[in-house]
Write an enzyme that holds these catalytic residues in place. Structure first.
Site, PDB file in Angstrom:
ATOM      1  N   CYS A 214      20.606  39.392  39.434  1.00 14.67           N
ATOM      2  CA  CYS A 214      21.830  39.583  40.226  1.00 14.67           C
ATOM      3  C   CYS A 214      21.789  38.788  41.536  1.00 14.67           C
ATOM      4  O   CYS A 214      20.930  39.029  42.377  1.00 14.67           O
ATOM      5  CB  CYS A 214      21.964  41.078  40.486  1.00 14.67           C
ATOM      6  SG  CYS A 214      23.073  41.541  41.804  1.00 14.67           S
TER       7      CYS A 214
ATOM      8  N   CYS B  51      22.351  40.824  44.723  1.00 12.12           N
ATOM      9  CA  CYS B  51      21.167  41.661  44.990  1.00 12.12           C
ATOM     10  C   CYS B  51      20.146  40.884  45.803  1.00 12.12           C
ATOM     11  O   CYS B  51      19.498  41.441  46.696  1.00 12.12           O
ATOM     12  CB  CYS B  51      20.533  42.120  43.675  1.00 12.12           C
ATOM     13  SG  CYS B  51      21.613  43.134  42.663  1.00 12.12           S
TER      14      CYS B  51
END
Length: 101
Positions: free
Chosen positions: A23, A26
């Site tokens: 991600c 993230c």
């Protein structure tokens, strides 16, 4: 090592970052959380939970997207937000939770 449930029972706020290795947003949260830890010190616990390695935790808390940040205190969810969150906002939330007692 303490279990997730033991950690979130803490008297001090626990910020949980539900993330995934793949991600992009993230990855953007990592330095932000480092800044939060630097400014808040030991008054808060910050842990990261990889949703791919801990699918049961992701299911238990209904994590639909990553990153999702949650603040727990004494096992209760005090705050929840998905997406990249600025350090300032996280610090304000943690400050409020610490003051709630």
């Amino acid at each position: 090592m303490s279990s997730f449930n033991d950690i979130i029972q803490s008297e001090k706020p626990v910020l949980v970052d539900f993330f995934a290795e793949w991600c992009g947003p993230c990855k953007m949260m990592a330095p932000i959380l480092k800044d939060v830890k630097a400014s808040m010190g030991d008054s808060v616990t910050i842990i990261k939970v990889d949703v791919d390695k801990n699918p049961q935790a992701a299911r238990q808390y209904g994590i639909q997207g990553v990153p999702t940040l949650m603040v727990f205190q004494q096992g209760q969810i005090k705050w929840r937000q998905s997406g990249v969150v600025p350090a300032r906002q996280i610090e304000q939330v943690l400050g409020k939770v610490k003051g709630e007692k």
